[in-house]
Design a protein around this motif. Structure first.
Motif, PDB file in Angstrom:
ATOM      1  N   UNK A   5       0.833  -1.215   0.000  1.00 34.89           N
ATOM      2  CA  UNK A   5       0.000   0.000   0.000  1.00 34.89           C
ATOM      3  C   UNK A   5       0.862   1.257   0.000  1.00 34.89           C
ATOM      4  N   UNK A   6       1.922   1.255   0.797  1.00 34.05           N
ATOM      5  CA  UNK A   6       2.812   2.417   0.844  1.00 34.05           C
ATOM      6  C   UNK A   6       3.550   2.606  -0.478  1.00 34.05           C
ATOM      7  N   UNK A   7       3.982   1.501  -1.067  1.00 31.64           N
ATOM      8  CA  UNK A   7       4.655   1.587  -2.368  1.00 31.64           C
ATOM      9  C   UNK A   7       3.705   2.162  -3.414  1.00 31.64           C
ATOM     10  N   UNK A   8       2.466   1.682  -3.421  1.00 35.43           N
ATOM     11  CA  UNK A   8       1.480   2.204  -4.367  1.00 35.43           C
ATOM     12  C   UNK A   8       1.200   3.682  -4.125  1.00 35.43           C
ATOM     13  N   UNK A   9       1.091   4.070  -2.866  1.00 37.83           N
ATOM     14  CA  UNK A   9       0.870   5.477  -2.523  1.00 37.83           C
ATOM     15  C   UNK A   9       2.007   6.355  -3.059  1.00 37.83           C
ATOM     16  N   UNK A  10       3.243   5.922  -2.837  1.00 37.39           N
ATOM     17  CA  UNK A  10       4.396   6.689  -3.306  1.00 37.39           C
ATOM     18  C   UNK A  10       4.455   6.726  -4.835  1.00 37.39           C
ATOM     19  N   UNK A  11       4.167   5.601  -5.473  1.00 37.84           N
ATOM     20  CA  UNK A  11       4.151   5.564  -6.933  1.00 37.84           C
ATOM     21  C   UNK A  11       3.081   6.473  -7.510  1.00 37.84           C
ATOM     22  N   UNK A  12       1.891   6.451  -6.898  1.00 37.68           N
ATOM     23  CA  UNK A  12       0.822   7.341  -7.352  1.00 37.68           C
ATOM     24  C   UNK A  12       1.174   8.803  -7.084  1.00 37.68           C
ATOM     25  N   UNK A  13       1.917   9.061  -6.013  1.00 46.04           N
ATOM     26  CA  UNK A  13       2.371  10.428  -5.737  1.00 46.04           C
ATOM     27  C   UNK A  13       3.256  10.951  -6.849  1.00 46.04           C
ATOM     28  N   UNK A  47       7.541   5.773 -10.668  1.00 42.36           N
ATOM     29  CA  UNK A  47       6.296   5.159 -11.140  1.00 42.36           C
ATOM     30  C   UNK A  47       6.564   3.700 -11.525  1.00 42.36           C
ATOM     31  N   UNK A  48       7.639   3.465 -12.254  1.00 39.64           N
ATOM     32  CA  UNK A  48       7.996   2.097 -12.644  1.00 39.64           C
ATOM     33  C   UNK A  48       8.262   1.243 -11.405  1.00 39.64           C
ATOM     34  N   UNK A  49       8.948   1.795 -10.424  1.00 42.51           N
ATOM     35  CA  UNK A  49       9.203   1.053  -9.186  1.00 42.51           C
ATOM     36  C   UNK A  49       7.903   0.775  -8.437  1.00 42.51           C
ATOM     37  N   UNK A  50       6.953   1.695  -8.521  1.00 40.54           N
ATOM     38  CA  UNK A  50       5.646   1.474  -7.910  1.00 40.54           C
ATOM     39  C   UNK A  50       4.921   0.294  -8.537  1.00 40.54           C
ATOM     40  N   UNK A  51       5.024   0.187  -9.858  1.00 41.22           N
ATOM     41  CA  UNK A  51       4.401  -0.937 -10.566  1.00 41.22           C
ATOM     42  C   UNK A  51       5.085  -2.242 -10.168  1.00 41.22           C
ATOM     43  N   UNK A  52       6.410  -2.217 -10.151  1.00 41.35           N
ATOM     44  CA  UNK A  52       7.166  -3.412  -9.744  1.00 41.35           C
ATOM     45  C   UNK A  52       6.846  -3.767  -8.300  1.00 41.35           C
ATOM     46  N   UNK A  53       6.813  -2.741  -7.445  1.00 44.68           N
ATOM     47  CA  UNK A  53       6.555  -2.960  -6.029  1.00 44.68           C
ATOM     48  C   UNK A  53       5.154  -3.446  -5.735  1.00 44.68           C
TER      49      UNK A  53
END
Length: 159
Positions: A5-13, A47-53
């Motif tokens: 959830x935190x990774x997605x939040x940061x990626x969306x940020x 953003x790419x790391x968010x997708x991977x994460x």
């Protein structure tokens, strides 16, 4: 919140920041300078790391995201310093860039349809509460780095 959830939040940020930059450019008509473009790349990586994460919520991915945002905050601080005349910026996008105009013909300089679009890195194009876009980007990047590092510190849980 879980690591995922935190990774997605940061990626969306980062996605929101990048969309905002494109909005200022294409809707608001504020062309970016070279240093503004530099600040977009770490957001793209995040953003790419968010997708991977999201698929593999590992601490390594979260650490990489945090370091990416710290890098971006550093670029933003450098850009802010150039805008505030705290230090010199790159010669190709600061007031020194005007020297390159001497090599252009008069017809090129006066052309209204194909004239040069020079956006200087040492001029603030937009600000809010006395802070430029570069300054705001730096602040947001520090907040996103904290989210990434909080994700790295979480125990891996499914969810």
């Amino acid at each position: 919140m879980t690591r995922r959830s935190l990774i997605l939040l940061a990626g969306f940020g980062s996605a929101a920041m990048l969309l905002g930059a494109f909005g200022f450019q294409y809707i608001g008509g504020l062309a970016p300078c070279a240093m503004c473009l530099w600040q977009r790349w770490p957001h793209a990586v995040a953003i790419a790391l968010g997708v991977i994460g999201a698929a593999i919520p590992s601490a390594l991915v979260a650490w990489a995201g945090g370091l990416t945002m710290l890098t971006n905050a550093g670029i933003a601080l450098y850009h802010t310093g150039v805008e505030r005349d705290w230090w010199e910026g790159p010669q190709n996008c600061t007031g020194a860039a005007a020297q390159d105009l001497g090599s252009m013909s008069a017809s090129d300089l006066l052309a209204t349809d194909t004239g040069p679009q020079i956006v200087l890195c040492d001029e603030v194009a937009w600000e809010m509460f006395g802070l430029s876009m570069a300054s705001w980007n730096g602040i947001v990047c520090l907040a996103l780095a904290l989210i990434w590092f909080a994700a790295a510190a979480r125990n891996r849980t499914i969810g």
